[in-house]
Design a protein around this motif. Structure first.
Motif, short mmCIF file in Angstrom:
data_model
loop_
_atom_site.label_atom_id
_atom_site.label_comp_id
_atom_site.label_asym_id
_atom_site.label_seq_id
_atom_site.Cartn_x
_atom_site.Cartn_y
_atom_site.Cartn_z
N VAL A 1 0.83 -1.20 0.00
CA VAL A 1 0.00 0.00 0.00
C VAL A 1 0.87 1.25 0.00
N ASP A 2 1.99 1.21 0.70
CA ASP A 2 2.90 2.36 0.69
C ASP A 2 3.41 2.65 -0.72
N VAL A 3 3.67 1.59 -1.49
CA VAL A 3 4.23 1.76 -2.84
C VAL A 3 3.15 2.06 -3.87
N PHE A 4 2.03 1.32 -3.84
CA PHE A 4 1.00 1.41 -4.87
C PHE A 4 -0.18 2.30 -4.50
N GLY A 5 -0.38 2.54 -3.21
CA GLY A 5 -1.57 3.27 -2.81
C GLY A 5 -2.76 2.35 -2.64
N PRO A 6 -3.97 2.92 -2.50
CA PRO A 6 -5.17 2.12 -2.20
C PRO A 6 -5.73 1.40 -3.43
N ARG A 7 -4.99 0.41 -3.90
CA ARG A 7 -5.41 -0.34 -5.09
C ARG A 7 -5.75 -1.80 -4.76
N PHE A 8 -5.75 -2.17 -3.48
CA PHE A 8 -5.82 -3.58 -3.12
C PHE A 8 -7.15 -3.96 -2.48
N CYS A 9 -7.66 -5.14 -2.86
CA CYS A 9 -8.76 -5.81 -2.19
C CYS A 9 -8.29 -7.24 -1.90
N GLN A 10 -8.80 -7.83 -0.85
CA GLN A 10 -8.43 -9.21 -0.54
C GLN A 10 -9.68 -10.09 -0.55
#
Length: 510
Positions: free
Chosen positions: A288-297
């Motif tokens: 998240v630090d590198v890509f930002g808020p792009r993740f869902c699990q």
């Protein structure tokens, strides 16, 4: 309802929308995608005599043809049997024969080896690439998908088989309907300008995720490499924009490393859904630090495809909640289409916070195991699927995985969960990957052993690791030995093969 109807509907409503891409190159719009599928279905019915319920196996790497073939099989009323492309030809042949597949499609490079291994039906292997497949795409069309009910089989998925012969998980049209609908509610939206990028195997979860993108007339992108290459993925994301992709945790780790090495931040990626196992806490924080808020699990199994729990991007990116680290280490809350409870060995529900086996019931749960009544009866009991995973639920409904029940280490009568130790070790500077297993011991029953992969430019000292563990976990959980290895054995989906690590320990003992 036949899943193939959704493609035909989309093609009628959005015929000129771009549909299929090989890398950056468009191959077909939706009108052409649907036409090819109707032709493949017509060929299967007319020339291969495929009838409703017949199984058709696919033993191939990712390709545009793979997606076309899956829909062609469904359109003709058949059942797709996707096979891990990295399996040995002998393993693939066993699955084909166990499934009773009438027909098999394979990469041309694998056909000879596969035919040599098939006890029967060697003449029913076709190439998924080349001139003959192109002729299938232009055969006489079967205009309407054949009728299928929610209870009819659509996808016969074989488990990895790390502890014996793989089992055929029977997923129906209704199971996959529920999976697709719950994605929109619990995981993410899909917009027409989005692009689904297939870097993980289409034979697994990434493949069934095509359905919701077809429903919304989004694009489908298969990398030219046919698999996962971090640099290629980052380039394609920047080219296509609004990219969705499913990735195993190890793939996310490699994407983050590649992005950092090249000074990029995932431009063009809108959503990465990660699953196949939870991300280690330190890894997802860095992602998240590198890509930002792009993740869902998501957390699911072959038996409940992609549909047990979900952790929203807002929760993953949140650093303000007082228990944000605890929630980030979880796999989220129940999908809207399932119920979850934590059970003891007798099937009794456990209180909040206690660890037990995770049980699931609901619309996406499999119909059972193919031709395996004993395994079905063991796994499906009183309407509940016993997952074999251990977890605990907090008071807010967040589920935290502890381990597979078979991976729990029992040492001196105490249960030790390898994942807890792995999380601690990954916080030590210089460690890139770690996996913890138990080894038989005459006095303690089992002892804890850690396999460590360190960064190439850093040395990791065993004594310092001991001190780190003693400062963070109970003494009895501390690994008794550390084995430093260049890499961990994994399947093609990025899961560490703990069975193989245990075999390595046996060889070392000998």
């Amino acid at each position: 309802m036949n899943l193939a109807i959704w493609l035909q509907r989309t093609a009628k409503q959005h015929p000129e929308r771009p549909a299929l891409f090989e890398g950056a190159q468009q191959v077909a719009e939706y009108r052409e995608f649907a036409r090819r599928v109707r032709s493949i279905a017509g060929y299967l019915g007319t020339f291969e005599n495929i009838r409703p319920g017949d199984r058709v196996a696919i033993f191939a790497r990712n390709s545009i043809a793979y997606l076309e073939l899956v829909y062609g099989i469904w359109h003709a009323g058949g059942v797709a049997v996707p096979i891990n492309a990295k399996l040995h030809a002998a393993e693939a042949a066993w699955i084909i024969e166990n499934a009773g597949a009438r027909l098999t499609f394979s990469d041309a490079s694998s056909m000879t080896a596969l035919r040599d291994r098939l006890a029967s039906g060697a003449d029913a292997v076709r190439a998924i690439d080349g001139d003959k497949f192109d002729k299938m795409r232009n055969a006489q069309e079967m205009y309407d998908p054949l009728e299928r009910s929610a209870n009819d089989l659509a996808w016969l998925f074989y488990t990895s088989g790390t502890t014996g012969r793989p089992k055929g998980v029977m997923l129906t049209h209704g199971n996959l309907h529920a999976m697709a609908f719950s994605y929109f509610v619990d995981v993410d939206v899909v917009l027409p300008d989005d692009a689904a990028l297939y870097a993980a195997p289409i034979s697994h979860g990434a493949g069934v995720y095509n359905i919701q993108h077809v429903m919304k007339a989004a694009r489908h992108v298969v990398p030219v490499s046919g698999g996962f290459n971090a640099a290629e993925i980052l380039d394609l994301a920047a080219e296509h924009e609004n990219v969705h992709m499913f990735a195993a945790p190890t793939m996310v780790r490699r994407l983050v490393d590649a992005a950092k090495a090249n000074g990029v931040n995932g431009q063009g990626i809108r959503t990465i859904v990660y699953g196949g196992g939870p991300m280690y806490l330190e890894d997802i924080i860095e992602a998240v630090d590198v890509f930002g808020p792009r993740f869902c699990q998501i957390y699911g199994q072959g038996e409940v495809p992609m549909s047990i729990t979900a952790l929203a991007r807002e929760t993953i990116a949140d650093r303000t909640h007082p228990r944000w680290r605890e929630r980030l280490a979880s796999v989220g809350t129940a999908h809207s289409c399932v119920e979850i409870r934590i059970s003891d060995l007798d099937g009794q529900s456990l209180p909040v916070g206690e660890t037990g086996e995770i049980l699931v019931r609901g619309a996406p749960v499999m119909a059972g195991y193919w031709r395996n009544e004993a395994a079905t009866a063991k796994t499906l009991r009183d309407g509940w699927l016993w997952t074999g995973d251990l977890g605990a639920m907090d008071e807010d409904g967040f589920l935290t995985l502890k381990d597979r029940s078979k991976d729990v280490i029992i040492s001196g009568g105490s249960n030790i969960y390898p994942r807890e130790i792995e999380e601690v070790l990954l916080r030590f500077p210089g460690i890139r990957e770690v996996s913890v297993v138990g080894q038989d011991h005459p006095e303690w029953g089992e002892v804890v052993i850690a396999f460590i992969v360190s960064h190439a430019d850093q040395e990791v000292d065993s004594e310092a690791l001991d001190d780190h563990c003693l400062n963070n976990i109970a003494r009895f959980k501390r690994p008794k030995r550390y084995h430093f290895v260049e890499e961990l054995p994994k399947n093609n989906y990025g899961k560490v093969l703990k069975t193989e690590l245990r075999r390595m320990l046996e060889r070392l003992a000998d």
